[in-house]
Design a protein around this motif. Structure first.
Motif, PDB file in Angstrom:
ATOM      1  N   PHE A 109       5.872  38.231 -95.673  1.00 14.37           N
ATOM      2  CA  PHE A 109       5.295  38.947 -96.825  1.00 14.37           C
ATOM      3  C   PHE A 109       5.688  38.293 -98.145  1.00 14.37           C
ATOM      4  O   PHE A 109       6.826  37.856 -98.306  1.00 14.37           O
ATOM      5  N   GLN A 110       4.712  38.268 -99.045  1.00 11.80           N
ATOM      6  CA  GLN A 110       5.015  37.802-100.400  1.00 11.80           C
ATOM      7  C   GLN A 110       5.122  38.983-101.362  1.00 11.80           C
ATOM      8  O   GLN A 110       5.697  38.876-102.427  1.00 11.80           O
ATOM      9  N   ARG A 111       4.505  40.101-100.951  1.00 19.73           N
ATOM     10  CA  ARG A 111       4.409  41.248-101.855  1.00 19.73           C
ATOM     11  C   ARG A 111       4.968  42.502-101.176  1.00 19.73           C
ATOM     12  O   ARG A 111       4.950  42.606 -99.954  1.00 19.73           O
ATOM     13  N   VAL A 112       5.445  43.408-102.012  1.00 20.26           N
ATOM     14  CA  VAL A 112       5.943  44.691-101.489  1.00 20.26           C
ATOM     15  C   VAL A 112       5.313  45.832-102.292  1.00 20.26           C
ATOM     16  O   VAL A 112       5.217  45.756-103.517  1.00 20.26           O
ATOM     17  N   LEU A 113       4.870  46.851-101.563  1.00 20.29           N
ATOM     18  CA  LEU A 113       4.312  48.036-102.209  1.00 20.29           C
ATOM     19  C   LEU A 113       5.208  49.229-101.886  1.00 20.29           C
ATOM     20  O   LEU A 113       5.327  49.628-100.724  1.00 20.29           O
ATOM     21  N   VAL A 114       5.874  49.759-102.918  1.00 23.33           N
ATOM     22  CA  VAL A 114       6.615  51.015-102.720  1.00 23.33           C
ATOM     23  C   VAL A 114       5.573  52.103-102.957  1.00 23.33           C
ATOM     24  O   VAL A 114       5.171  52.381-104.091  1.00 23.33           O
ATOM     25  N   ALA A 115       5.092  52.674-101.854  1.00 25.06           N
ATOM     26  CA  ALA A 115       3.885  53.499-101.908  1.00 25.06           C
ATOM     27  C   ALA A 115       4.131  54.913-102.410  1.00 25.06           C
ATOM     28  O   ALA A 115       3.218  55.571-102.890  1.00 25.06           O
ATOM     29  N   GLY A 116       5.364  55.379-102.313  1.00 22.80           N
ATOM     30  CA  GLY A 116       5.677  56.758-102.690  1.00 22.80           C
ATOM     31  C   GLY A 116       6.331  57.452-101.508  1.00 22.80           C
ATOM     32  O   GLY A 116       6.405  56.881-100.411  1.00 22.80           O
ATOM     33  N   PHE A 117       6.797  58.679-101.753  1.00 26.07           N
ATOM     34  CA  PHE A 117       7.582  59.383-100.736  1.00 26.07           C
ATOM     35  C   PHE A 117       7.132  60.836-100.622  1.00 26.07           C
ATOM     36  O   PHE A 117       6.627  61.413-101.597  1.00 26.07           O
ATOM     37  N   ILE A 118       7.326  61.397 -99.473  1.00 27.31           N
ATOM     38  CA  ILE A 118       7.138  62.841 -99.325  1.00 27.31           C
ATOM     39  C   ILE A 118       8.492  63.454 -99.636  1.00 27.31           C
ATOM     40  O   ILE A 118       9.491  63.131 -98.974  1.00 27.31           O
ATOM     41  N   SER A 119       8.536  64.252-100.682  1.00 31.62           N
ATOM     42  CA  SER A 119       9.846  64.715-101.146  1.00 31.62           C
ATOM     43  C   SER A 119       9.934  66.228-101.164  1.00 31.62           C
ATOM     44  O   SER A 119       8.917  66.932-101.165  1.00 31.62           O
ATOM     45  N   GLY A 120      11.156  66.712-101.174  1.00 32.19           N
ATOM     46  CA  GLY A 120      11.373  68.151-101.215  1.00 32.19           C
ATOM     47  C   GLY A 120      12.780  68.481-101.661  1.00 32.19           C
ATOM     48  O   GLY A 120      13.569  67.588-101.961  1.00 32.19           O
ATOM     49  N   GLY A 121      13.070  69.781-101.685  1.00 30.98           N
ATOM     50  CA  GLY A 121      14.396  70.231-102.124  1.00 30.98           C
ATOM     51  C   GLY A 121      14.299  70.910-103.469  1.00 30.98           C
ATOM     52  O   GLY A 121      13.448  71.763-103.673  1.00 30.98           O
ATOM     53  N   THR A 122      15.156  70.482-104.385  1.00 32.53           N
ATOM     54  CA  THR A 122      15.181  71.116-105.711  1.00 32.53           C
ATOM     55  C   THR A 122      13.961  70.741-106.556  1.00 32.53           C
ATOM     56  O   THR A 122      13.409  69.649-106.408  1.00 32.53           O
ATOM     57  N   ASP A 123      13.590  71.660-107.437  1.00 30.74           N
ATOM     58  CA  ASP A 123      12.483  71.383-108.364  1.00 30.74           C
ATOM     59  C   ASP A 123      12.958  70.607-109.587  1.00 30.74           C
ATOM     60  O   ASP A 123      12.150  70.141-110.384  1.00 30.74           O
ATOM     61  N   ASP A 124      14.282  70.459-109.736  1.00 31.72           N
ATOM     62  CA  ASP A 124      14.828  69.833-110.952  1.00 31.72           C
ATOM     63  C   ASP A 124      14.572  68.334-111.030  1.00 31.72           C
ATOM     64  O   ASP A 124      14.667  67.741-112.101  1.00 31.72           O
ATOM     65  N   VAL A 125      14.342  67.709-109.880  1.00 33.67           N
ATOM     66  CA  VAL A 125      14.099  66.256-109.869  1.00 33.67           C
ATOM     67  C   VAL A 125      12.841  65.983-109.049  1.00 33.67           C
ATOM     68  O   VAL A 125      12.695  66.525-107.951  1.00 33.67           O
TER      69      VAL A 125
END
Lengths: 257, 117
Positions: A42-58
């Motif tokens: 690979f020459q390129r990397v895509l940080v596509a995003g995450f499924i997140s949860g827990g606190t609403d503060d972040v």
């Protein structure tokens, strides 16, 4: 006289012995760490995003995406693709509703309020096995290495006995530091990310890693959630980076003669 | 009387094993040369010297310790662990070797850590 001579001889022997044993040299070293994953294709990397949860503060999805992109930009040889995070929750909801005939869709509302613990994450994790979806993403971004996963950032509280140091002064006014064990209420956060590495050419999962870090403060201490999040991510970043690129860890060691 | 006993013990110790002393002396020369080249950044040469030292005198803990450091520097972590463990086996109370090994383990464990362990 003889006794004094004996003492002198044994002292000299002891000094000689000690000197011989403690001949040492401090030396700086750099330990190279080989990457766990072969990403040479690979020459390129895509940080596509995450499924997140827990606190609403972040917003753990956005913060993790930003942080990993900036780390990869400076500490890996891969070119980082700058784009909006992918709507993974929607994709997961769509595929869940398709597989259950339309009854499982729960796409409305904030993702942060939907996912409160690890159990809530389970139905969404199937999205990482959706080969067709990731292959399509790969084609769109010229077949990069795709980094995605889940991030749980949850408040945590624990009451326990902790040891702390306390200054005491004796009757002569001399200061001493003594360990004191006290029962304390402590609050903090737990960070549980799972990093999933997907081959953008085939859409298949190459590798995944789970981590867990926690931090606790005195209950009367106010620490912003975002600071705690970055403190915990700081601990994980070297491990994350060592998956993709070789790292050199600087340190010093003692050479002995 | 005590002085005579001490003197006798010292003479006996010094005379008892000239072969062992020669072996250690040869190994020590290799170790010293290894240190001087490592300080110049010539780690492969240092490894050669310290390997020779451990062959000449397998009971020389310092040689195993230095070899472990050189392996660590070259990224040969399995060999480094084995060499540290040998050094500690020979001198379990040597605080320098213990300190080196703890630092090595910290790096090694951090990079191989998975599943939050």
């Amino acid at each position: 006289m003889t006794a004094r001579l004996a003492r002198t001889v044994s002292s000299a022997a002891l000094v000689l012995l000690t000197t011989a044993c403690t001949n040492y040299y401090e030396i700086p070293i750099e330990t190279p760490i080989r990457p766990k994953l072969d990403v040479s294709a690979f020459q390129r990397v895509l940080v596509a995003g995450f499924i997140s949860g827990g606190t609403d503060d972040v917003d753990a999805n956005l913060e993790t995406t930003r942080l990993l992109r900036s780390q990869l930009r400076t500490k890996s040889e891969l070119r980082v693709i700058d784009t909006d995070v992918l709507p993974l929750m929607e994709v997961a909801n769509e595929s869940n509703s398709q597989s259950s005939g339309g009854s499982a869709a729960s796409g409305s509302g904030s993702t942060q309020t939907q996912i409160k613990d690890e159990k809530d994450l389970e139905p969404f994790e199937r999205v990482f096995a959706n080969v067709e979806y990731w292959k399509k993403v790969g084609e769109e971004y010229q077949q990069p290495l795709i980094v995605t996963g889940t991030v749980m950032f949850t408040p945590h509280q624990r009451n326990s006995i902790v040891q702390r140091e306390e200054e005491v002064y004796d009757s002569f006014g001399r200061r001493r530091v003594v360990p004191v064990r006290t029962y304390m209420e402590r609050k903090g956060y737990i960070l549980r990310p799972k990093f999933v590495f997907i081959d953008g050419r085939s859409g298949t999962v190459m590798h995944s890693e789970n981590f867990r870090e926690e931090i606790l403060y005195n209950a009367n201490q106010t620490t912003p959630a975002l600071s705690s999040y970055f403190e915990l991510m700081d601990r994980l970043i070297p491990s994350f980076l060592s998956t993709l690129s070789s790292q050199k860890i600087k340190g010093t060691r003692i050479l002995l003669q | 009387m005590r002085f005579h006993a001490l003197l006798a013990a010292l003479i006996f110790t010094m005379a008892a094993s000239p072969l062992a002393a020669d072996t250690r002396s040869d190994a020590k020369k290799q170790v010293e040369f290894g240190i001087s080249v490592a300080q110049k950044g010539l780690w492969r040469e240092a490894i050669y010297r310290w390997e020779r030292a451990t062959e000449i005198d397998p009971t020389y803990a310092a040689a195993h310790n230095n070899l472990a450091i050189a392996y660590e520097h070259e990224g040969e972590l399995d060999k480094a662990r084995a060499a540290y463990e040998k050094a500690l086996q020979l001198e379990p109370n040597n605080s320098y070797i213990k300190q080196n090994y703890e630092l090595f383990k910290e790096i090694n464990d951090r990079t191989t850590r998975k599943d939050g362990q």
